[in-house]
Enzyme design. Structure first.
Site, PDB file in Angstrom:
ATOM      1  CG  HIS A   1     -12.487   4.517   8.224  1.00  0.00           C
ATOM      2  ND1 HIS A   1     -12.542   4.003   6.949  1.00  0.00           N
ATOM      3  CD2 HIS A   1     -11.667   5.599   8.161  1.00  0.00           C
ATOM      4  CE1 HIS A   1     -11.792   4.746   6.145  1.00  0.00           C
ATOM      5  NE2 HIS A   1     -11.239   5.701   6.858  1.00  0.00           N
TER       6      HIS A   1
ATOM      7  N   GLY B   1       0.836  -1.193   0.000  1.00  0.00           N
ATOM      8  CA  GLY B   1       0.000   0.000   0.000  1.00  0.00           C
ATOM      9  C   GLY B   1       0.870   1.241   0.000  1.00  0.00           C
TER      10      GLY B   1
ATOM     11  NE  ARG C   1      -6.951   7.702   9.775  1.00  0.00           N
ATOM     12  CZ  ARG C   1      -7.675   8.139   8.742  1.00  0.00           C
ATOM     13  NH1 ARG C   1      -7.406   9.311   8.188  1.00  0.00           N
ATOM     14  NH2 ARG C   1      -8.676   7.413   8.277  1.00  0.00           N
TER      15      ARG C   1
ATOM     16  CB  ALA D   1       3.048   2.537   4.742  1.00  0.00           C
ATOM     17  N   GLY D   2       3.928   0.642   2.467  1.00  0.00           N
ATOM     18  CA  GLY D   2       4.797  -0.424   1.991  1.00  0.00           C
ATOM     19  C   GLY D   2       5.351  -0.167   0.606  1.00  0.00           C
TER      20      GLY D   2
ATOM     21  NE  ARG E   1     -12.392  10.704   9.098  1.00  0.00           N
ATOM     22  CZ  ARG E   1     -11.589  10.069   8.256  1.00  0.00           C
ATOM     23  NH1 ARG E   1     -10.926   9.003   8.669  1.00  0.00           N
ATOM     24  NH2 ARG E   1     -11.440  10.491   7.017  1.00  0.00           N
TER      25      ARG E   1
ATOM     26  CB  SER F   1     -15.107  11.136   0.718  1.00  0.00           C
ATOM     27  OG  SER F   1     -14.170  12.111   1.099  1.00  0.00           O
TER      28      SER F   1
END
Length: 647
Positions: free
Chosen positions: A409, A43, A443, A45-46, A338, A285
């Protein structure tokens, strides 16, 4: 008792990262070719980490469970990516992004890591633009920004509602370049099942080839875990069906601390559950909260009429609508964080004002925006999201308000890492959602993409060299060592044990049972009694799974039911640790809301004198209670206070 050393550099906050880079150990180009690094995950990061390490000259082995890195779940991110560039000239700065992120996480994140994230955020945008990511632009050609929850500035860069997909394609292009050059070797359709330690250091992995069923061994000088979060513990979530926490969990069982597992995020704008046979949830979104207004009927009679199908939302007059976020949080309105928006929606629905056939939904209305901006402008900003909603529920959101409700999520908890993104196991690093480091108890929207790319492009390539600098003396490992034999035998034994149960229940039926228990007792509202009930139910589910699951086929060929069973075995244990962590944390903060600890007006009530720490859980053995270690959080540069989004 173990001492938790975060390795945070000394000195002023704004100088820590620069000072670290100035004094870190380096590996010269000729020596980089002698060092191997395993990166699990492709993804943001990877993929970014593998591409960057390959570009530096290391030999990288990159693994993904999908058939292509382009299918990593990062592509599902819709709304945008934060960066402190202040293009709108509205008062943004590195410090303000840092402060908003710390505050949004309810003061439960490590100060130095968050400041570094804000500091490198601008570089991410430059990197992605150079890769050709088609960010939205203003009329004059400059990059456009929009607002997201928890901020009073516009700092979110976006590409329609496909930001994650476009960023992932940028990372994939960089990764593909390194694959072609030969510095990165990609192993698609491989799933990591165990971590191999040699003399206490991470030196390799055991992976299963998902096409052939073969168990394979891979060795390296260091291992990077970038496999996302564990939200699918709840079964119904916004995550892809294949998303799982197994790689991180195997690292935990080999000695890596698991940090803050109870910190799971509930996203407020999800399409509500519509049936008992649903396998996942669809996210809308957070960017929609820029122009959409959230409301419920002001009168219970109207809400009851809507639920009975006697009233449509368009029949309810403006004065009979309760725009409850604007009413409760006038300074931020619909753009509160959120966790705040999710709890407010739950409160209205619990009080009897919810809509939809179940009463577990609220409206997200764009009629005001269409009247103010015009249909074409709204369509240009959100058209693909509106189309997705209409395909999902067969309602035209341009004419009828969307119905939304909170859903699982993102997970803020994960593998504990220090300032260098290294875990408590030497040579094992974790990046992106797989680690715990940057988001605290909640987050902020558009920060996941920021952290994933920051870790992969701009943090890990520096910090991993500090570890690898003295590893050039270590010859390459062969996989015929005893440590690899032991790990592979353990994996095979586990697979055979599962295959041989031959019970009567499908994997999904047990996973659904786990998910329901998690949502009911470890979801948006948690209590001491409920968490104890969750632990008891999870123990029952674990016994049922290991005695009555049925897995058709064998373990020596392609077997998707076996894949799901291996992941569910880990989800059950992850769920248990989540509940245990939530029970120990007798306060409310961010996404962790203990109903016993709330202010008079229903907000999260922290207990900073007792719980201002990172909960680091250490594995002590099968069916044994894990040990709780604590990394104390000290804030030197900000004032810790009750979050306020009202003024």
């Amino acid at each position: 008792m173990n001492v938790i050393n975060s390795k945070t550099p000394q000195g002023p906050l704004s100088e820590k990262w620069k000072e670290y880079k100035s004094h870190q150990k380096l590996v010269n180009p000729a020596n980089k070719r002698r060092l191997d690094v395993i990166v699990v995950g492709t993804g943001l990061a990877g993929g970014a980490a593998a591409a960057s390490l390959g570009e530096l000259g290391f030999n990288v082995l990159n693994f993904c469970i999908q058939d292509s890195p382009r299918r990593a779940h990062s592509l599902a991110a819709q709304g945008g990516i934060n960066a402190a560039k202040n293009y709108q000239n509205d008062g943004d700065s590195i410090y303000r992004l840092f402060y908003d992120t710390i505050k949004g996480g309810d003061y439960r994140a490590r100060e130095a890591n968050v400041y570094r994230l804000a500091e490198v955020s601008g570089n991410i945008i430059d990197q992605c633009v150079a890769q050709g990511v088609p960010f939205a632009r203003e009329y004059g050609g400059l990059l456009d920004n929009r607002s997201f929850g928890g901020a009073q500035v516009s700092r979110t860069f976006y590409a329609k509602g496909q930001t994650g997909q476009q960023l992932l394609l940028g990372a994939y292009s960089a990764l593909s370049r390194q694959i072609q050059k030969g510095t990165v070797k990609l192993f698609a359709r491989h799933e990591m099942l165990d971590l191999v330690l040699i003399d206490g250091r991470a030196r390799g992995i055991i992976a299963r080839n998902l096409v052939t069923g073969k168990i394979e061994r891979f060795a390296a000088h260091a291992v990077v875990i970038a496999t996302g979060g564990y939200g699918n513990t709840f079964f119904l979530s916004t995550n892809a069906m294949g998303s799982n926490g197994s790689a991180a969990w195997q690292c935990y069982k080999k000695g890596a601390y698991f940090a803050n597992p109870c910190f799971a995020q509930i996203h407020p704008t999800c399409i509500p559950v519509h049936g008992e046979f649903q396998s996942k949830l669809t996210l809308m979104s957070e960017s929609l909260r820029n122009d959409g207004r959230i409301w419920v009927p002001k009168h219970k009679a109207d809400a009851e009429a809507v639920r009975a199908g006697k009233l449509k939302p368009t029949d309810i007059k403006e004065e009979d609508r309760d725009y409850y976020l604007e009413r409760r949080y006038p300074a931020f309105g619909n753009l509160v964080p959120r966790d705040v928006a999710s709890r407010a929606a739950k409160e209205r629905c619990d009080a009897g004002y919810g809509v939809g056939t179940t009463g577990l939904a609220v409206y997200l209305d764009f009629s005001d925006a269409i009247n103010r901006l015009g249909l074409k402008t709204v369509e240009a900003r959100y058209g693909n999201l509106f189309q997705m909603y209409e395909k999902s529920v067969d309602e035209n959101p341009y004419k009828t308000p969307m119905m939304i409700y909170p859903a699982i999520h993102y997970t803020m908890g994960g593998i504990w890492v220090d300032y260098e993104l290294q875990t408590s196991i030497p040579g094992l690093f974790a990046a992106g959602e797989a680690n715990f480091s940057d988001h605290g108890a909640n987050r902020l929207g558009a920060s996941a993409l920021m952290q994933g790319l920051a870790d992969g492009y701009f943090v890990l390539p520096y910090t991993i060299q500090n570890y690898l600098a003295d590893q050039i003396q270590v010859p390459r490992f062969t996989t015929d060592r005893q440590e690899f034999d032991t790990a592979e035998n353990a994996v095979n034994d586990k697979i055979q044990k599962l295959i041989n149960i031959k019970g009567k229940r499908s994997v999904d039926s047990i996973h659904k049972e786990l998910g329901l228990a998690m949502w009911d007792f470890v979801g948006m509202g948690r209590t001491k009694f409920g968490l104890r009930e969750a632990l008891a139910k999870i123990a029952e589910i674990k016994r049922e799974f290991w005695s009555n699951v049925r897995i058709p086929g064998s373990g020596s060929d392609q077997n998707t039911e076996l894949e799901k069973a291996l992941r569910l075995a880990d989800f059950i244990e992850i769920g248990e640790l989540m509940a245990r962590d939530a029970l120990y944390r007798e306060e409310s903060c961010g996404g962790h809301f203990r109903e016993e600890y709330q202010t008079e007006d229903g907000e999260a009530l922290r207990k900073d004198d007792k719980f201002s720490y990172v909960a680091c859980w250490r594995y002590t053995g099968e069916d044994m209670e894990p040990e709780l270690l604590k990394e104390e959080l000290a804030y030197e540069y900000i004032k810790v206070q009750q979050r306020n989004y009202k003024e």
